[in-house]
Design a protein around this motif. Sequence first.
Motif, PDB file in Angstrom:
ATOM      1  N   LEU B  71      -5.400  -1.592  -0.265  1.00 63.31           N
ATOM      2  CA  LEU B  71      -5.094  -2.315   0.973  1.00 63.31           C
ATOM      3  C   LEU B  71      -6.400  -2.478   1.735  1.00 63.31           C
ATOM      4  N   THR B  73      -8.289  -3.756   4.711  1.00 58.81           N
ATOM      5  CA  THR B  73      -7.854  -4.099   6.068  1.00 58.81           C
ATOM      6  C   THR B  73      -8.987  -4.688   6.903  1.00 58.81           C
ATOM      7  N   THR B  74      -8.874  -4.586   8.195  1.00 57.32           N
ATOM      8  CA  THR B  74      -9.888  -5.162   9.095  1.00 57.32           C
ATOM      9  C   THR B  74     -10.943  -4.104   9.454  1.00 57.32           C
ATOM     10  N   ARG B  77     -10.388  -0.365  11.097  1.00 53.03           N
ATOM     11  CA  ARG B  77      -8.979   0.016  11.226  1.00 53.03           C
ATOM     12  C   ARG B  77      -8.334   0.671  10.011  1.00 53.03           C
ATOM     13  N   ALA B  80      -6.060   3.624  10.755  1.00 51.76           N
ATOM     14  CA  ALA B  80      -4.824   3.273  11.466  1.00 51.76           C
ATOM     15  C   ALA B  80      -3.808   2.641  10.507  1.00 51.76           C
ATOM     16  N   PHE B  81      -4.259   1.746   9.641  1.00 51.41           N
ATOM     17  CA  PHE B  81      -3.356   1.179   8.621  1.00 51.41           C
ATOM     18  C   PHE B  81      -2.830   2.299   7.723  1.00 51.41           C
ATOM     19  N   THR B  83      -2.393   5.311   8.359  1.00 47.32           N
ATOM     20  CA  THR B  83      -1.424   6.154   9.067  1.00 47.32           C
ATOM     21  C   THR B  83      -0.005   5.641   8.816  1.00 47.32           C
ATOM     22  N   GLY B  84       0.167   4.320   8.930  1.00 48.69           N
ATOM     23  CA  GLY B  84       1.478   3.728   8.635  1.00 48.69           C
ATOM     24  C   GLY B  84       1.883   3.925   7.192  1.00 48.69           C
ATOM     25  N   VAL B  85       0.925   3.776   6.301  1.00 54.78           N
ATOM     26  CA  VAL B  85       1.216   3.933   4.865  1.00 54.78           C
ATOM     27  C   VAL B  85       1.657   5.373   4.580  1.00 54.78           C
TER      28      VAL B  85
END
Lengths: 384, 278
Positions: B71, B73-74, B77, B80-81, B83-85
């Motif tokens: 994944l 990401t930006t 971040r 933070a991404f 964390t959701g995963v």
Amino acid sequence: MTDNNIRKNYLKKYSEKTFFILGDEAAGYGALYAGCNFFAGYPITPASEVAELMARELPCVNGYYVQMEDEIGSISAVIGAVWAGAKGMTATSGPGFSLMQENIGYACMTETPCVILNVQRSGPSTGQATKPAQGDMMQARWGTHGDHEIIALSPNSVQETFYLMIDAFNLSEEYRNPVIVLTDGEIGHVREKIIFPDPDKIKLKERKLAKKEEHIFGGSNIPPMSELGKGQFLHITGSTHLEDGMRDVSTQKVHDVLVRRIYSKINGNRDKIVRYESKFLEDAEILLVSYGVSSRPSLGAVLRARQDGIKIGYLRLITIWPFPDKIFREFDKSNIKKILVPEMNLGQLFREIQRFVRCDVISLSRIGGVSFSVKEIYDVIKEL
Amino acid sequence: MMKEVIHPMDKYLRTEIFPTAFCPGCGCGTILNLYTHAIDELGINPEEIISVTGIGCSSWIPSPYFKGDTLHTTHGRPIAFATGVKVMKPEKKVVVIAGDGDLAGIGGNHLLHASRRNIGLVVILVNNLNYGMTGGQVSPTTPCGIKTTTTPFGNSEYPIDIASVVAAAGANYVARWTTFHFYQLKECIKEALNKKGFVFIEVISQCPTSYGKMTGLRTGLDFLKKFEKLSININYVKDRFFTDIEDKIVVGKIVEREREEFVNNLKKINEEKIKSLQ
């Protein structure tokens, strides 16, 4: 018990019961009914009640609330969770919405279904932090950089906030796109009667998952999605990518095909996405167009004006983006000579309507955190 | 006919998109090599790993080259991404590999709070002391006095000792090595991959193209010799954390704790709540 059964069992206790709750709370319940099982957020007035509700209720449906360190982290965590199989959302207000813009673009580019609730407050900047406004209409459309399409819905009551949240989740899954729900400090903080439906009677759009070897970033206008951790070795990137997800940032055609497809999947389905409410259009010579909080005193004013015999119609937009251009183009063939647009900003909806009609469009703009009264709008209608 | 030579680690790589974008002498290749060796020696199925990366050269180590879920990401971040995963997939090994600009600069706050939260991520911060991909600008880890493209007269700031910051913020495991410490770094990654809670490895790495162009370190070897000379094991220093690439590099395990992991804590709440409702 599956998570879906846990959720439905829990929500049964609300089924067909009447409550007196905040718009923000109704938004949270709408999300729970829609199957939301991940919320990441950061406290901000007037949206904090959504986070508080989700923190309380999500564990009861085996979902997760994570309070992030800022709004950038919140939207990031939501997108990560969605790719890991969640139905995810965040809720914020103006300043937080500004911070989220970059990753809303990431969600558009990676075609990540998610819901962003923006309980609008009076800006720019910190503005009037606790007061309602409708100043983020254009930011919802154009806030992130680059060509993209967005879906935005705007309710005008507590009950409608609940149902539009379900709609928002369904649309996000249907079109694999982020969906923004625009409420405001007044709709979010007003307490109204709400009747919760039976969770079994709510139709949910489930995520279409790709079969092995099926492309998830092309191959059809709205490709099926996939999930991390399923052994499919996904490559997900906000860079320009091929149908299989691999980066190709140098071929003009690859970018053109990808971005035009993402654009067209929303734009080409406008008719299916557009929702509005209209009254008295048949004989209307004047039309009042409004949405969200401003539509409530607007309807009151229209009703009073009609009692006076003024031929005025009422149009309330529920879908803000994609813009319901078709209905406005049709007004050119009608008797409508003037369109009055009350809104709590300096004319964002007004200017958009001007693009599609030839008749006079009159802006009735209001800022400063105090919503219109019926009389104020009625007085303007009388003068038209 | 020449026999086709297959590198033993090829099975973990998306070799179809080789050659890599890394410059000659870059440390990213070394880290990718060690990372795949660590996974191989532990016998981890790549299906069990989800890599989350940001923007910058170091993020390219797993994304796209590692053949697993990636994944990308930006900028700033990935934690933070991730964390959701991790919340949704706690059974997976969620690995963040990104650079100093990404994790100590623009995304520093996420690093701080993920450490505090003690969420079960393995974070490998590849510290090449500058913004390499954009051409060698000063970064939060560039030593004082060093010339970069945006500090043409020498850096007026002081670098952040990011591993110490993460240790103070509450991570379960923090270590620092350099790309010179090939074997130690591999063993460290192996240890990290099996550790619960927030795990952080700072890898001081070389960037001959961008960091080297204004400092005169023009080859990977120039850097490795420097890393060798300046490194001192944490067991031999009184001031345990302090590191400055121009002075000394303290390597080794900085912190190891056994605090409960964040998602585990969340899951406990859910279990109790759902049980009480039945």
